[in-house]
Design an enzyme around this catalytic site. Structure first.
Site, PDB file in Angstrom:
ATOM      1  N   HIS A  58      53.103  59.540   6.510  1.00 38.51           N
ATOM      2  CA  HIS A  58      52.623  60.903   6.789  1.00 38.51           C
ATOM      3  C   HIS A  58      52.238  61.651   5.516  1.00 38.51           C
ATOM      4  O   HIS A  58      51.576  62.686   5.593  1.00 38.51           O
ATOM      5  CB  HIS A  58      53.700  61.720   7.517  1.00 38.51           C
ATOM      6  N   HIS A 479      45.056  11.537  32.992  1.00 37.67           N
ATOM      7  CA  HIS A 479      44.139  11.206  34.096  1.00 37.67           C
ATOM      8  C   HIS A 479      44.820  10.365  35.180  1.00 37.67           C
ATOM      9  O   HIS A 479      44.305  10.268  36.297  1.00 37.67           O
ATOM     10  CB  HIS A 479      42.933  10.422  33.576  1.00 37.67           C
TER      11      HIS A 479
END
Length: 817
Positions: A58, A479
């Protein structure tokens, strides 16, 4: 100075208290931050954490503000840019208060990308500034480099912050490609802090830090800002430090989806930033009523925003949190920490390898891509890079019939076993009946070894002997169907291992990530009705023309019954005619690479995974999507695989097992596998240069999200956005240019003569017709309804643009002041 003088001085600053030691502590805080960044940037350390106070974000150029005296992060950033030679710095500010001063210091500087997540509540929350809203995005050269993510509601959770990182911060950061990352690490956004009133759990900070570690070659520094509940603060910092030290991220979730208010903020930010960054591609834009309404307001009305600094401030008074409430939060935080321990293991990474798996080979076609050298090259490169000696080697073994039967039919197992005694001269006839399978007398033995050896890695990871593990195995598996071999695969190794982990270790939720370039048809079919296994496949599809050539690989195949939504296909397509493949052997241009796969991870894979919260992750790691692979034709680099691995290691408490599938360029597969192992051992992914996905890939990602958002609430940003102010100005410019072009065209005498002749011809043609054509006949003009249905989408009309500009244009900061 006396106490009275110090108090008098405080009236000149907003929320600042002075003490005789304030200057000394503030200088130490700033100096420590600079030294931390010097050590990180010079590679003396990989990353760092500066536990300092007072905080800094800040503090303005003119003086202190909000407990801050000097802006530690801004000072260190300037030092990195001006003294240490860095070109780009990313600042992520997750303190619950907006770091308005850091924003101001770099507001027109494109060398710094500043991103702030802060409580805003439409301006009602301190520092009550208009410039803290999402539409303040920088100015001049820095336009687009300031990103405010204002939280307009308290109670934001882990899911809200994860959405911010997945949708905004990580895509932006990857495209920005910084040289260093600095975090303004305020922990007042954590559960229990009276300032933030948010509900972020301390363990989440481990995940946020883990994400940021993938940037800037790991050059990351956390600089402490706010945090005002001591239990929450200390645990948040501890989890952050564990992530910097590369401990496993604790298992969190299933994460809640982002709240509607958070989605609204994310979409507003994306809408503002779209003109300046290429990563925000997953929302459509429209000028019609289809566009989502992004407007929101606070029920309290317009906030009392501060437009200029007052000359006099009231003394800051801190409202202490009631003891009962504070103690209740403390107990809740302790319970959260207890439920989210950091996993400890004896060793980091285990692996399995056996030369016996090289005995399966194609004798008649030695150049077949699925060759024995695939695994030996990987092992040799891991050894060359010094990675194997950092892992523990496990014994290999053959899978039992009972283990194979977890996913495969007994008849299928027997048929493969019979190959051992089948005469080689019979192999061609058998191969002719199968899909892409070659047979060798050792095929059955090697397939057993591949499946069984992977199970030993499962044992190592699930018993916490090692955090993670990998299996250099062949033949591949994904697969293979339950009842038939397919695509070089005999037994489906990863599904066998998943079922094994469920049966032996009671793993409740398993995720299988399949990044082989071919769709894992066998794996999908084995789990498509099972909600205990989440299967995600990224694969080349080419609209069904790429192997295995089945519509089951498309994005609309989401599972069946209980498994609906737990099958996620991400099929990449090329925009070519099917006839392309009849005359071309190589892949089309624009095939997916790092940018496309990482985008799919950020937009789909990681949001779904955090919502699912798996106990164990398997990677069906085919490397045939790697650059240079003869079958895949894609463009993933070893760095791309490293980033995907890094993202997955944040899940499942680090229980990640990588099993080799495809990959047929020996050098590409070895380099890519090594990059994954390096990350599993704690290495940092390299910086990625390719960050802009192709239009084809964006279309695929949007299609997947459109189908799966009904199952996964985290996929909530699939909306149509209105045009933003920049786009409206561009449309108005186009309209003005079109008007000028029309004015330039002055009709000539020849044009007039042509128009008269055309009218005469039409009259003659009309007089020749006995009856006018009926509606629907070949000669009839199209009806109004036909014209409406066939008309192509057009640009917005002038009235549309005018109305849109009035509704959507946001006053500039200068106008509002």
């Amino acid at each position: 100075m006396s106490k009275e003088d110090l108090i008098s001085m405080e009236h000149g600053y907003d929320a600042v208290c002075f003490h005789q030691n304030s200057m000394k502590c503030a200088r130490l805080s700033a100096g420590a931050t600079i030294e931390m960044l010097k050590a990180v940037v010079s590679d003396q350390v990989t990353n760092g954490l500066a536990v300092i106070r007072p905080p800094g974000h800040h503090a303005t150029k003119e003086g202190g503000c909000g407990h801050c005296y000097f802006n530690n992060v801004a000072i260190a950033t300037k030092h990195c840019l001006d003294k240490l030679g860095l070109a780009k710095v990313l600042i992520v500010d997750w303190d619950v208060h907006h770091g308005q001063s850091t924003q101001r210091m770099f507001y027109n500087d494109p060398r710094v990308l500043y991103i702030s997540i802060h409580r805003y509540e439409h301006g009602w929350f301190w520092p009550n500034l208009r410039e803290s809203d999402y539409d303040y995005i920088g100015e001049k050269k820095g336009l687009g480099y300031n990103v405010n993510i204002p939280l307009n509601k308290t109670g934001m959770t882990d899911g809200d912050y994860l959405a911010i990182f997945h949708q905004i911060i990580m895509p932006l950061a990857m495209e920005f490609n910084p040289d260093a990352v600095i975090v303004s690490a305020g922990y007042d956004c954590a559960l229990g802090c009276p300032e933030g009133e948010m509900k972020v759990s301390p363990p989440l900070f481990s995940h946020l830090v883990h994400m940021l570690k993938s940037l800037a070659d790991g050059r990351l520094a956390l600089i402490l800002e706010g945090g005002y509940h001591l239990e929450s603060l200390s645990e948040g910092v501890a989890y952050s430090l564990r992530a910097l030290l590369d401990d496993s991220c604790p298992l969190i979730g299933p994460s809640l989806p982002p709240q509607p208010e958070m989605v609204n903020v994310i979409l507003n930010c994306i809408n503002q930033l779209r003109p300046y960054w290429k990563c925000f591609l997953y929302q459509n834009t429209n000028y019609s009523e289809k566009a989502v309404n992004l407007a929101s307001a606070d029920p309290r009305g317009e906030a009392p925003l501060i437009l200029e600094d007052p000359a006099y401030y009231e003394l800051f008074k801190y409202d202490a949190q009631p003891k009962e409430k504070k103690d209740a939060f403390t107990e809740e935080i302790k319970e959260i920490v207890k439920a989210h321990p950091t996993r400890t293991t004896q060793h980091r990474t285990s692996y399995v390898y056996d030369d016996h798996m090289m005995e399966h080979k194609n004798v008649l076609e030695p150049s077949h891509p699925e060759k024995p050298e695939r695994i030996s090259w990987i092992r040799d490169m891991l050894e060359e890079y010094g990675l194997l000696k950092r892992c523990i080697k496990l014994a290999s073994r053959r899978a039992t019939q009972e283990e194979l039967n977890l996913v495969h039919d007994l008849k299928h197992i027997e048929r493969i076993k019979e190959l051992e005694t089948t005469k080689p001269r019979e192999y061609p006839a058998i191969e002719a009946t199968l899909n892409s399978i070659y047979i060798h007398p050792k095929s059955y033995s090697c397939a057993l070894m591949a499946a069984g050896s992977l199970l030993n890695v499962v044992d190592s990871v699930m018993t916490d002997e090692t955090r993670n593990g990998f299996a250099i195995i062949r033949p591949p598996g994904h697969h293979a169907e339950a009842d038939i071999p397919c695509g070089f695969c005999f037994f489906n190794n990863v599904p066998i291992a998943a079922k094994y982990a469920q049966k032996k270790y009671s793993a409740k939720k398993i995720m299988i990530m399949d990044w082989d370039v071919h769709h894992g048809n066998g794996t999908q079919h084995m789990f498509e009705s099972d909600d205990s296994v989440l299967y995600i496949s990224l694969h080349r599809y080419d609209n069904g023309f790429f192997y295995p050539g089945s519509a089951d690989a498309n994005y609309d195949k989401v599972g069946k019954g209980k498994g609906e939504g737990f099958n996620v296909n991400i099929p990449f397509n090329s925009k070519v005619s099917p006839f392309y493949y009849l005359v071309n052997s190589g892949p089309p241009e624009g095939m997916p690479g790092d940018a496309e796969y990482i985008a799919a991870f950020q937009q789909i894979v990681m949001p779904i995974c955090y919502e699912y919260a798996p106990d164990l992750i398997f990677i069906s790691a085919g490397f045939d999507a790697a650059k240079g692979d003869p079958l895949g034709g894609c463009r993933i680099t070893p760095g791309g695989y490293a980033h995907m691995t890094h993202m997955l290691t944040s899940l499942a408490n680090g229980r990640v097992i990588l099993a080799l599938e495809g990959g047929y360029n020996l050098n590409s597969i070895s380099e890519s596998f090594s990059a994954c192992v390096d990350v599993m051992l704690g290495g940092t992914p390299p910086r990625i240069q390719d960050t802009e996905p192709t239009a084809n890939a964006v279309e695929t990602i949007k299609n997947v999200i459109s189908v799966h958002k009904k199952y996964w609430k985290s996929l909530c940003c699939d909306v149509t956005l209105p045009y933003n102010e920049t786009e409206i100005l561009e449309l108005e410019k186009e309209k003005q240019e079109e008007t000028k072009e029309k004015e330039k065209k002055v009709p000539s005498d020849l044009d007039d003569l042509g128009a008269k002749l055309k009218a005469m011809m039409l009259e003659l043609k009309g007089s020749d017709s006995e009856t006018p054509p009926t509606e629907g006949s070949a000669d009839a003009p199209p009806s109004a309804s036909d014209t409406t249905q066939s008309a192509a989408p057009s640009k917005p009309s002038d009235d549309d643009i005018t109305q849109l500009g009035a509704a959507a244009a946001v006053p500039s900061p200068a106008d509002q002041v």
